[in-house]
Structures are given as C-alpha cells and as structure tokens.
Design an enzyme around this catalytic site. Sequence first.
Site, PDB file in Angstrom:
ATOM      1  N   TRP A   1      13.944 -32.832  36.225  1.00 48.45           N
ATOM      2  CA  TRP A   1      14.603 -31.532  35.984  1.00 48.45           C
ATOM      3  C   TRP A   1      13.601 -30.382  36.130  1.00 48.45           C
ATOM      4  O   TRP A   1      12.455 -30.536  35.690  1.00 48.45           O
ATOM      5  CB  TRP A   1      15.206 -31.502  34.564  1.00 48.45           C
ATOM      6  CG  TRP A   1      15.872 -30.196  34.225  1.00 48.45           C
ATOM      7  CD1 TRP A   1      16.801 -29.546  34.975  1.00 48.45           C
ATOM      8  CD2 TRP A   1      15.656 -29.392  33.052  1.00 48.45           C
ATOM      9  NE1 TRP A   1      17.194 -28.381  34.333  1.00 48.45           N
ATOM     10  CE2 TRP A   1      16.503 -28.260  33.160  1.00 48.45           C
ATOM     11  CE3 TRP A   1      14.831 -29.523  31.927  1.00 48.45           C
ATOM     12  CZ2 TRP A   1      16.544 -27.259  32.180  1.00 48.45           C
ATOM     13  CZ3 TRP A   1      14.875 -28.532  30.957  1.00 48.45           C
ATOM     14  CH2 TRP A   1      15.728 -27.417  31.081  1.00 48.45           C
TER      15      TRP A   1
ATOM     16  N   GLN B   1       9.144 -26.845  41.747  1.00 46.85           N
ATOM     17  CA  GLN B   1       7.697 -26.779  41.499  1.00 46.85           C
ATOM     18  C   GLN B   1       6.924 -27.861  42.254  1.00 46.85           C
ATOM     19  O   GLN B   1       5.714 -27.749  42.418  1.00 46.85           O
ATOM     20  CB  GLN B   1       7.410 -26.943  39.998  1.00 46.85           C
ATOM     21  CG  GLN B   1       7.880 -25.781  39.133  1.00 46.85           C
ATOM     22  CD  GLN B   1       7.721 -26.107  37.657  1.00 46.85           C
ATOM     23  OE1 GLN B   1       8.416 -26.968  37.136  1.00 46.85           O
ATOM     24  NE2 GLN B   1       6.813 -25.429  36.980  1.00 46.85           N
TER      25      GLN B   1
ATOM     26  N   TYR C   1      20.413 -31.081  39.507  1.00 48.31           N
ATOM     27  CA  TYR C   1      19.034 -30.579  39.526  1.00 48.31           C
ATOM     28  C   TYR C   1      18.707 -30.040  40.923  1.00 48.31           C
ATOM     29  O   TYR C   1      18.782 -30.761  41.919  1.00 48.31           O
ATOM     30  CB  TYR C   1      18.019 -31.677  39.150  1.00 48.31           C
ATOM     31  CG  TYR C   1      18.134 -32.194  37.727  1.00 48.31           C
ATOM     32  CD1 TYR C   1      18.908 -31.541  36.759  1.00 48.31           C
ATOM     33  CD2 TYR C   1      17.452 -33.345  37.321  1.00 48.31           C
ATOM     34  CE1 TYR C   1      19.006 -32.023  35.469  1.00 48.31           C
ATOM     35  CE2 TYR C   1      17.549 -33.833  36.017  1.00 48.31           C
ATOM     36  CZ  TYR C   1      18.332 -33.171  35.109  1.00 48.31           C
ATOM     37  OH  TYR C   1      18.430 -33.657  33.824  1.00 48.31           O
TER      38      TYR C   1
ATOM     39  N   SER D   1      25.664 -37.984  27.949  1.00 46.16           N
ATOM     40  CA  SER D   1      24.584 -37.068  27.604  1.00 46.16           C
ATOM     41  C   SER D   1      25.157 -35.905  26.811  1.00 46.16           C
ATOM     42  O   SER D   1      26.059 -35.208  27.291  1.00 46.16           O
ATOM     43  CB  SER D   1      23.888 -36.561  28.873  1.00 46.16           C
ATOM     44  OG  SER D   1      22.841 -35.685  28.525  1.00 46.16           O
TER      45      SER D   1
ATOM     46  N   PRO E   1      11.153 -33.738  25.257  1.00 52.21           N
ATOM     47  CA  PRO E   1      10.353 -34.102  24.084  1.00 52.21           C
ATOM     48  C   PRO E   1       9.298 -33.059  23.733  1.00 52.21           C
ATOM     49  O   PRO E   1       8.838 -33.006  22.593  1.00 52.21           O
ATOM     50  CB  PRO E   1       9.691 -35.424  24.507  1.00 52.21           C
ATOM     51  CG  PRO E   1       9.649 -35.371  26.002  1.00 52.21           C
ATOM     52  CD  PRO E   1      10.915 -34.658  26.398  1.00 52.21           C
TER      53      PRO E   1
ATOM     54  N   GLN F   1      -0.786 -33.485  34.071  1.00 53.16           N
ATOM     55  CA  GLN F   1       0.090 -33.564  32.885  1.00 53.16           C
ATOM     56  C   GLN F   1       0.604 -34.994  32.703  1.00 53.16           C
ATOM     57  O   GLN F   1       0.719 -35.482  31.579  1.00 53.16           O
ATOM     58  CB  GLN F   1       1.270 -32.598  33.029  1.00 53.16           C
ATOM     59  CG  GLN F   1       0.847 -31.126  33.042  1.00 53.16           C
ATOM     60  CD  GLN F   1       2.028 -30.196  33.351  1.00 53.16           C
ATOM     61  OE1 GLN F   1       3.128 -30.639  33.654  1.00 53.16           O
ATOM     62  NE2 GLN F   1       1.778 -28.893  33.285  1.00 53.16           N
TER      63      GLN F   1
ATOM     64  N   ASN G   1       0.095 -37.152  29.407  1.00 54.83           N
ATOM     65  CA  ASN G   1       1.273 -37.583  28.627  1.00 54.83           C
ATOM     66  C   ASN G   1       1.364 -39.105  28.508  1.00 54.83           C
ATOM     67  O   ASN G   1       1.820 -39.623  27.486  1.00 54.83           O
ATOM     68  CB  ASN G   1       2.548 -37.016  29.254  1.00 54.83           C
ATOM     69  CG  ASN G   1       2.576 -35.498  29.197  1.00 54.83           C
ATOM     70  OD1 ASN G   1       1.813 -34.873  28.451  1.00 54.83           O
ATOM     71  ND2 ASN G   1       3.434 -34.880  29.986  1.00 54.83           N
TER      72      ASN G   1
HETATM   73  N1  LIG Z   1      20.528 -34.794  29.964  1.00 53.99           N
HETATM   74  C1  LIG Z   1      20.167 -33.534  29.920  1.00 53.99           C
HETATM   75  O1  LIG Z   1      20.991 -32.637  29.682  1.00 53.99           O
HETATM   76  C2  LIG Z   1      18.723 -33.186  30.151  1.00 53.99           C
HETATM   77  C3  LIG Z   1      18.252 -31.899  29.822  1.00 53.99           C
HETATM   78  C4  LIG Z   1      16.909 -31.629  30.023  1.00 53.99           C
HETATM   79  C5  LIG Z   1      16.059 -32.609  30.539  1.00 53.99           C
HETATM   80  N2  LIG Z   1      16.561 -33.853  30.862  1.00 53.99           N
HETATM   81  C6  LIG Z   1      15.685 -34.924  31.405  1.00 53.99           C
HETATM   82  O2  LIG Z   1      14.518 -35.066  30.610  1.00 53.99           O
HETATM   83  C7  LIG Z   1      13.356 -34.845  31.399  1.00 53.99           C
HETATM   84  C8  LIG Z   1      12.281 -34.202  30.556  1.00 53.99           C
HETATM   85  O3  LIG Z   1      12.760 -32.942  30.040  1.00 53.99           O
HETATM   86  P1  LIG Z   1      11.815 -31.687  30.089  1.00 53.99           P
HETATM   87  O4  LIG Z   1      11.271 -31.513  31.471  1.00 53.99           O
HETATM   88  O5  LIG Z   1      12.517 -30.570  29.454  1.00 53.99           O
HETATM   89  O6  LIG Z   1      10.611 -32.241  29.155  1.00 53.99           O
HETATM   90  P2  LIG Z   1       9.523 -31.480  28.283  1.00 53.99           P
HETATM   91  O7  LIG Z   1       8.487 -32.515  28.020  1.00 53.99           O
HETATM   92  O8  LIG Z   1      10.129 -30.828  27.114  1.00 53.99           O
HETATM   93  O9  LIG Z   1       8.951 -30.337  29.249  1.00 53.99           O
HETATM   94  C9  LIG Z   1       8.260 -30.679  30.417  1.00 53.99           C
HETATM   95  C10 LIG Z   1       7.494 -29.466  30.940  1.00 53.99           C
HETATM   96  O10 LIG Z   1       6.471 -29.090  30.006  1.00 53.99           O
HETATM   97  C11 LIG Z   1       5.257 -28.814  30.715  1.00 53.99           C
HETATM   98  N3  LIG Z   1       4.302 -29.877  30.381  1.00 53.99           N
HETATM   99  C12 LIG Z   1       4.552 -31.224  30.277  1.00 53.99           C
HETATM  100  N4  LIG Z   1       3.443 -31.889  29.921  1.00 53.99           N
HETATM  101  C13 LIG Z   1       2.476 -30.978  29.801  1.00 53.99           C
HETATM  102  C14 LIG Z   1       1.110 -31.063  29.441  1.00 53.99           C
HETATM  103  N5  LIG Z   1       0.552 -32.220  29.137  1.00 53.99           N
HETATM  104  N6  LIG Z   1       0.391 -29.913  29.393  1.00 53.99           N
HETATM  105  C15 LIG Z   1       0.957 -28.717  29.687  1.00 53.99           C
HETATM  106  N7  LIG Z   1       2.247 -28.570  30.031  1.00 53.99           N
HETATM  107  C16 LIG Z   1       3.005 -29.691  30.093  1.00 53.99           C
HETATM  108  C17 LIG Z   1       5.612 -28.815  32.198  1.00 53.99           C
HETATM  109  O11 LIG Z   1       6.106 -27.517  32.564  1.00 53.99           O
HETATM  110  P3  LIG Z   1       5.204 -26.371  33.223  1.00 53.99           P
HETATM  111  O12 LIG Z   1       3.914 -26.955  33.707  1.00 53.99           O
HETATM  112  O13 LIG Z   1       6.049 -25.824  34.328  1.00 53.99           O
HETATM  113  O14 LIG Z   1       5.035 -25.355  32.136  1.00 53.99           O
HETATM  114  C18 LIG Z   1       6.763 -29.793  32.229  1.00 53.99           C
HETATM  115  O15 LIG Z   1       7.586 -29.668  33.360  1.00 53.99           O
HETATM  116  C19 LIG Z   1      13.865 -33.993  32.571  1.00 53.99           C
HETATM  117  O16 LIG Z   1      13.038 -34.076  33.700  1.00 53.99           O
HETATM  118  C20 LIG Z   1      15.218 -34.603  32.826  1.00 53.99           C
HETATM  119  O17 LIG Z   1      15.082 -35.796  33.572  1.00 53.99           O
HETATM  120  C21 LIG Z   1      17.867 -34.141  30.662  1.00 53.99           C
END
Ligand SMILES: NC(=O)c1ccc[n+]([C@@H]2O[C@H](COP(=O)([O-])OP(=O)(O)OC[C@H]3O[C@@H](n4cnc5c(N)ncnc54)[C@H](OP(=O)(O)O)[C@@H]3O)[C@@H](O)[C@H]2O)c1
Length: 327
Positions: free
Chosen positions: A21, A27, A54, A154, A211, A292, A296
């Site tokens: 996502w 990106q 997405y 979901s 998360p 990242q 992680n």
């Molecule tokens: N079912 C649903 O409705 C739903 C909704 C949301 C997500 N999802 C799923 O869940 C997955 C994860 O959600 P999310 O992307 O929102 O997860 P998240 O872990 O909350 O955010 C990920 C974002 O945080 C930043 N990041 C991650 N690790 C980092 C690190 N170690 N250091 C610095 N920045 C870091 C990056 O963004 P930047 O580098 O751009 O700042 C990354 O794209 C999605 O890809 C999707 O598959 C599902």
Amino acid sequence: MEYRHLGKAGIRVSELSFGSWVTFHTQADVNAAKEMMAAAYDAGVNFFDNAEVYASGKSEEVMGLALKQLGWRRGSYLVSTKFYWGLHDNVNEKNTLNRKRLIEGINGSLERLQLDYVDIIYCHRPDKTTPIEETVWAMHNIIEWGKAIYWGTSEWAAAEIVAANEIAERHHLHKPITEQPVYNLFERRRFTREYQRVYKEYGYGTTIFSPLASGLLTGKYNQGIPEDSRAALEGYDWLQDDVTDKEKLAKVQALEAVANELSCTISQLALAWCLKNPYVSTVITGASRVEQVHENMKASEVTPRLTPEIMERIDKIFEPKKDEEED
Ligand SMILES: NC(=O)c1ccc[n+]([C@@H]2O[C@H](COP(=O)([O-])OP(=O)(O)OC[C@H]3O[C@@H](n4cnc5c(N)ncnc54)[C@H](OP(=O)(O)O)[C@@H]3O)[C@@H](O)[C@H]2O)c1
C-alpha cells in the site's frame, strides 16, 4: 522467522509479512519493489499483501513483474489481494461486494499479478448494500474455481464476520478464515475487544495492518514532516494532523527511551509489541526503501526482550484516555 497458523486454518504465515500500500508504483518502481521483496523473503517472509485499489491496479502490476523476475517457486510464498473500492467510478463497480464485481475483480487482479491464483482474497470493507449471502457465495465460487485458496475480511464488524461464518456453515461453503484489521500502539480497541468473539468462537486469524501507524511509530515525525516521508506525499496530507499531534509525539518519545534501554529502534519495538499478541497471525509491514525492510525484519529478535514489566511500561505510555475506552 517464526510461522503462525492463520487462525485455525492449516496455512502458516511468517509472523512478519510485507505489503505494498502507498509504496509500490508511487514510491517504489519494479526494481525497488524487487529489492524490498527479496530482502523480506530472505529474512523468511512468505506472505505479500496487495489490493486491487492500491495505485489503481498499478501496485499489483509492479508486484506481478517483481515476482516474475524473482522467479521464486509458487509454493514458497503467499499473495493476497482485496476488493471493495473498485477501479471505475461507475454503478456496480464502486464500493461494492456484489457477485459480478468480485468475479471481474479477481480476473483483473490475476492478470495484473500474472498469477494463476492468489492465496487470500479479502473483502476490503463491508458492503452494507449487498446481502452478505451473495458475497459469501461469490467468494466460495472463486475458491472452487481455483482462483483463490482462502478468503477473509478487512475492517468488518464482528457481527458481520459472525454472519458470514454462519451463512457459510449453513450452506457448506468455504468460510472466511481471517480478518485484516488495523492494530498498533495507538489503535487497538477493536482488535483487543470487539474481535475476541471471532478469535475464540470462529478460530479467526488476523493479518494486521499499519503496525507503525503509517510511520508515526518510527520517530521520524518527531522533528516535523521529512520531505521523503509518507505524510509529505501528494494525496496523503490527511495524515499530517495525526503525525504532528503533540500528545502522540510525546508518547513516541517516551517509547524511544524504552527502545534505547532494549538496544533496538522505535520501529522494531513497536512491531515487536504487535507480535506479542497471540491473536496476531502476522504483522504486515510496509516500507518505501530496503533499509527499512532490513530494520523491521529484526523486530522478531526484540520480542523475547519484552518482559511483562516492559509490556506494562509500554501500556502505561499508551494508556487510552477514559472516553476512548468506552464501546
Ligand atoms: N486492509 C486495509 O485496509 C489496509 C490498510 C492499510 C494497510 N494495509 C496493508 O498493510 C501494509 C502495511 O501498512 P502500512 O504501510 O500502513 O504500515 P506502517 O508500518 O504503519 O507504515 C509503513 C510506512 O512507514 C515508514 N517506515 C516503515 N518502516 C520504517 C523504518 N524502519 N524507518 C522509517 N520509516 C519507516 C515507510 O513510509 P515512508 O518511508 O514513506 O515514510 C513505510 O511505507 C500495507 O502495505 C498494506 O498491505 C491494509
């Protein structure tokens, strides 16, 4: 990497997984996607999450090309996709789980992903206008045709999940096996309260999302919004109030002190906290660059350091206010 059963289903998912996502296409191009997926796979990730909506289908195209070029054995990984919002602003094709749309949806996703089947298809949100029975039958048929292996929900209400299970039970159809809800240190009420019944009575698994609260739980927003972060992206300005909220940032800073003591990063600690919950089958991580992913993936090593005393300290930092607690 540890592997957990998706609820009571036979399939096991890596406790950390990887989703596309925001990132894929917007990106990360195919090469960057390949690099991140390979880093995750090499760390033991076997589950890659996607959705039709997405980047309007482009995220599936990027993942499909990446998978083709990576050439992994199909049995060695799981791919998911989701339907609800649709790709066309048209009657019957938008915000719906009607039978026609779901069948058109899976056919389009398989083409973009260049796969014969996906492992999990999700109903990305509940649809209040289509009878749940119609949706359950469509998901069952898609599985029977070999286009998907399992299905899930979901952000459905517990009552809707119960209804879907009961319909499937009554007609001997494939039941949904997993919910994909938000779960992180800031947002956990539904996960920890409302869904208790579906874990216990229906053996539901969970593939939890966001998360790190879109990056807020990495500490990257402590000094403002970095130019290369999600909250600075065009179309994601709705995130800006949340990631600059003073109360939330103070909590992230308090978490940083605990992370320092445990010799890990804030991100690793926030992910490890999610992993501690036994009802979490997998934590879907997201990343915009490979560093990242490397960071992680080490969260699993931090989980054993989360003693009851540390968990209590973290809970105290993120204790919800009284009015947030009420159902
Ligand atoms: N079912 C649903 O409705 C739903 C909704 C949301 C997500 N999802 C799923 O869940 C997955 C994860 O959600 P999310 O992307 O929102 O997860 P998240 O872990 O909350 O955010 C990920 C974002 O945080 C930043 N990041 C991650 N690790 C980092 C690190 N170690 N250091 C610095 N920045 C870091 C990056 O963004 P930047 O580098 O751009 O700042 C990354 O794209 C999605 O890809 C999707 O598959 C599902």
